[in-house]
Motif scaffolding. Structure first.
Motif, PDB file in Angstrom:
ATOM      1  N   GLN A 280      34.743  25.549  36.179  1.00  0.00           N
ATOM      2  CA  GLN A 280      35.177  26.491  35.525  1.00  0.00           C
ATOM      3  C   GLN A 280      34.399  27.091  34.447  1.00  0.00           C
ATOM      4  N   ALA A 292      35.978  32.404  36.607  1.00  0.00           N
ATOM      5  CA  ALA A 292      35.318  31.866  37.773  1.00  0.00           C
ATOM      6  C   ALA A 292      35.750  30.642  37.995  1.00  0.00           C
ATOM      7  N   ASP A 293      35.876  30.273  39.151  1.00  0.00           N
ATOM      8  CA  ASP A 293      36.141  28.757  39.664  1.00  0.00           C
ATOM      9  C   ASP A 293      35.950  28.434  41.026  1.00  0.00           C
ATOM     10  N   GLU A 294      35.907  27.178  41.422  1.00  0.00           N
ATOM     11  CA  GLU A 294      35.974  27.067  43.005  1.00  0.00           C
ATOM     12  C   GLU A 294      37.481  26.533  43.344  1.00  0.00           C
ATOM     13  N   PRO A 295      37.595  26.494  44.769  1.00  0.00           N
ATOM     14  CA  PRO A 295      38.842  25.808  45.125  1.00  0.00           C
ATOM     15  C   PRO A 295      38.874  24.553  44.825  1.00  0.00           C
ATOM     16  N   TYR A 298      36.894  22.142  46.922  1.00  0.00           N
ATOM     17  CA  TYR A 298      35.230  22.134  46.475  1.00  0.00           C
ATOM     18  C   TYR A 298      35.212  21.455  44.977  1.00  0.00           C
ATOM     19  N   GLY A 300      37.217  22.096  42.386  1.00  0.00           N
ATOM     20  CA  GLY A 300      37.429  23.001  41.295  1.00  0.00           C
ATOM     21  C   GLY A 300      39.032  22.948  40.904  1.00  0.00           C
ATOM     22  N   ASP A 302      40.571  26.005  41.065  1.00  0.00           N
ATOM     23  CA  ASP A 302      41.191  26.944  41.829  1.00  0.00           C
ATOM     24  C   ASP A 302      41.841  27.996  40.684  1.00  0.00           C
ATOM     25  N   SER A 306      36.208  32.569  43.208  1.00  0.00           N
ATOM     26  CA  SER A 306      34.968  32.006  43.363  1.00  0.00           C
ATOM     27  C   SER A 306      33.819  32.934  43.493  1.00  0.00           C
ATOM     28  N   TYR A 308      31.753  33.805  45.262  1.00  0.00           N
ATOM     29  CA  TYR A 308      31.699  34.849  46.670  1.00  0.00           C
ATOM     30  C   TYR A 308      33.024  35.878  46.415  1.00  0.00           C
ATOM     31  N   ASP A 309      34.267  35.267  46.020  1.00  0.00           N
ATOM     32  CA  ASP A 309      35.076  35.942  45.886  1.00  0.00           C
ATOM     33  C   ASP A 309      34.827  37.366  44.993  1.00  0.00           C
TER      34      ASP A 309
END
Length: 413
Positions: A280, A292-295, A298, A300, A302, A306, A308-309
């Motif tokens: 995060q 910003a975070d990752e799912p 992965y 994160g 969420d 992300s 790439y989002d």
């Protein structure tokens, strides 16, 4: 507009980790608030979520957390008391002061209302306090224990059923509640006070609001919540309370004028870890704040888009803006433009609609696909032309042609 709440944690009065949510505005943060939930409730009850969401839409960030032993927080509820709740609130304010900014507004629901009245004087930055369905004395909670009080006093502890759940209550908990002097602390509050209460509240009678209001010094206000129940379970009641709080608080908080540019904002985009979870990060772009975070898959939370989002967002936003500029310049009757961006990593050889140059690179490549929606009275030829114009979007060209990325260490402050 508000961001998805940040997942946070900090150390509570008994040393356990307390689970928290920080509702951040999408734009510039004008002030911070701290929300205390009702007895045996959690930070995620409708009243807390609605009020935090409405205040964040007004530029006020709200931290709501679970007291020790409740919700997602650690620790043993049976070892807590009103005094430990007050200490948890102090530590929550310290957490905000250290990591963000000290709260100027305290909001307390039910017993949480009594707690914010008790703690307000100990948080110097607080300028305004709101109570919702609060008891005028902390020991009002004991009435909910019904026939268990004598057992608790005789045996030292006992089981109490509250809202369909069983809780162990110790004798020390009762004694702590009985020792509190909420009305005395209210008289010495020294902050602006808004008392909100439902006349039909059958859990904490409206006479408690009268006691709090009479004990408080000016400036003070009272707002009736009409047909609401104690927990503000109806969405419209919680939303109404939230709107009133947002409007009332603006008159007392030290809120910056958001119409003026933020001269302290850094150039470019600033990204820094929040310290919560594995990935995060807080993103600051001018006066705008994002997460910003990752799912979860992965590792994160969420809690935000992300990387790439964000890249897909840049392409989509640029596409819509480019097409709008073209439509307006040509006088086209385009009512609305939308773009859905899909991103995948594919083998170059399998990308049938990719350029020969990309296919020759071999290996995997990033493939962005745009699905453009054009609403309006335009013919097929014009629609085709607008699809071609989409390729002239500056972000499209950057992705297509590449960019120079220079990396160096920032100067130490």
């Amino acid at each position: 507009m508000a961001n998805r709440p940040l997942r946070l944690e900090f150390d509570g009065a008994h040393g356990a980790k307390l689970a928290a949510r920080l509702d951040l505005p999408a734009g510039k943060i004008r002030a911070f608030a701290l929300f205390a939930h009702c007895f045996t409730c959690s930070k995620d009850i409708p009243a807390a979520r609605h009020i935090a969401g409405a205040l964040s839409a007004e530029g006020i960030a709200v931290l709501r957390f679970d007291f020790t032993g409740l919700g997602g927080s650690g620790g043993d509820f049976s070892s807590t008391g009103f005094s430990s709740n007050v200490e948890d609130l102090k530590l929550a304010a310290d957490f905000l002061r250290t990591n963000y900014e000290a709260p100027q507004l305290l909001i307390g629901h039910s017993l949480g209302g009594a707690a914010v009245l008790a703690v307000a004087a100990d948080i110097p930055e607080v300028r305004a306090v709101v109570t919702i369905g609060a008891p005028s004395d902390a020991d009002h909670v004991i009435h909910n224990f019904k026939g268990s009080v004598d057992e608790i006093r005789e045996k030292g502890s006992g089981s109490v059923d509250l809202a369909g759940r069983s809780f162990t209550i110790r004798k020390e908990f009762l004694e702590d509640l009985e020792a509190q002097t909420v009305k005395e602390r209210t008289a010495k509050l020294g902050k602006a006070l808004l008392v909100m209460h439902a006349p039909l509240d059958d859990t904490v009678g409206v006479e408690n609001a009268t006691d709090i209001f009479v004990a408080a010094k000016h400036p003070k206000s009272f707002v009736s919540l009409d047909r609401a129940d104690h927990l503000l379970t109806r969405g419209e009641d919680a939303a109404y309370a939230a709107r009133v709080i947002a409007g009332w608080a603006s008159g007392y908080l030290d809120i910056e004028d958001t119409s003026r540019p933020d001269e302290t904002a850094k150039e470019g985009v600033d990204v820094i870890e929040t310290g919560q979870g594995k990935f995060q990060a807080m993103v600051a772009a001018g006066q705008h704040r994002m997460i910003a975070d990752e799912p979860v898959s992965y590792g994160g939370f969420d809690s935000g888009p992300s990387p790439y989002d964000f890249l897909s967002t840049a392409l989509g936003a640029c596409t819509v803006m480019t097409l709008r500029m073209y439509a307006d310049r040509k006088g086209l009757k385009v009512d609305r433009i939308g773009t859905q961006v899909l991103h995948n990593k594919v083998h170059a050889a399998d990308c049938a609609d990719c350029s020969e140059e990309l296919k020759e690179k071999g290996g995997k490549i990033d493939r962005f696909e745009r699905l453009i929606t054009l609403e309006g009275d335009i013919d097929a030829a014009t629609r085709q032309r607008m699809l071609e114009i989409a390729d002239k979007c500056p972000v499209h060209r950057t992705l297509e042609h590449g960019a120079a990325v220079i990396t160096r260490e920032a100067a130490s402050s």
